[in-house]
Write an enzyme that holds these catalytic residues in place. Sequence first.
Site, short mmCIF file in Angstrom:
data_model
loop_
_atom_site.label_atom_id
_atom_site.label_comp_id
_atom_site.label_asym_id
_atom_site.label_seq_id
_atom_site.Cartn_x
_atom_site.Cartn_y
_atom_site.Cartn_z
N CYS A 1 0.86 -1.07 -0.01
CA CYS A 1 0.20 -0.12 -0.07
C CYS A 1 0.80 1.20 0.11
CB CYS A 1 -0.82 0.04 1.25
SG CYS A 1 -1.89 1.44 1.26
N ASP B 1 -10.45 4.29 -3.14
CA ASP B 1 -9.22 5.09 -2.71
C ASP B 1 -9.35 6.30 -2.79
OD1 ASP B 1 -6.50 5.60 -1.94
OD2 ASP B 1 -5.61 4.02 -2.86
N GLY C 1 -1.24 4.47 -4.12
CA GLY C 1 0.44 4.33 -4.31
C GLY C 1 0.70 3.04 -5.31
#
Length: 343
Positions: free
Chosen positions: A87, A248, A253
Amino acid sequence: MRVTTCEMHTCGEPLRIVETGLPDIIGNTILDKVAFIRENCDDIRKFLMHEPRGHHDMFGTLRVEPDLPSADAAFVFMNNEGYTTMCGHAIIALGRYCVDNGIVEAEEPETLVNIQCPCGLIPTYVSSNKERSGRVRFHSVPSFVLQMDVSVRVPKIGVITVDISYGGAFYAFVSTDALGLTSKAADALTAVEVGQAVTNAIKKLIKIKHPENEDLGFLAGTIIVDRTGLDTKNLVRQMAVFADHELDRSPCGSGTAAHIALLHAKGLLGVNCEKTFQSIVNDSKFVGRVIRKATCGLFDAVIAEVGGNAYYTGRSLFTSEDEDPLMTGFTSRPRMTAHTIET
């Protein structure tokens, strides 16, 4: 239960860092520890991620002992559905957290924090410049394209073309044009339903395999990409749908690392050429680039750099009462009742 946490966000995406209240986590490797947590103390994930203490789109992390000698710290990631291997928004927040809490001694002009997560070691660079407070960048594990131009039939949508790429976790990439969407916040609810439908369809069609570790072989979610302006300005807009219908708030990322690998493979992003990735939240942006070429098994890969800003939002003490029938939490979320896409 009695659990204390530090609360942060990266580009709007929350991160709940568990500080106390964990049992001893057993395992020789970090993936062993993930399995132990899943099998023996998953109630902690539900307790902190689900309502009434969390919400459907909450994200959290547990600190465990690293098994790599070069790691400064190791973390396991959790969401509304379970656990994931990487993550990026969490790494950005955790880099700052590790420096601010003395896990790694601060240096000038930036501090290197080697963070171990289930997909591998992530070198993370935390800026000490006060004018760039909260600025962190990380270098991905070798990121690569698994398949391009995959045709998949999605119920109520039709046949669409997707690319599948890896940036610590596997994501499917699909254009907004193929779905009749935009990357505006107004389309977010539709994007969640459509993104989940695409993920489910691909899981039925393709067996995702990582070339070096079978535990990394799963599809984490779908990223819906707005191609508008892709060739005319240095900006990409994207919406990442992962776990169980989770959206998200950041540009994602690990998904951005996977997207950088995909753009490079398509000849759209050269080495050391920066590109900005924006989510549905205003001013929620990551800046990414290809650092260098690499390999992963037999795949050509790249090391991607992704940078963003993380900030503190508070600290919490969470408790429970034995008589509470909802002690370990519950989940709820809005369901679409209209605007089902047909093609």
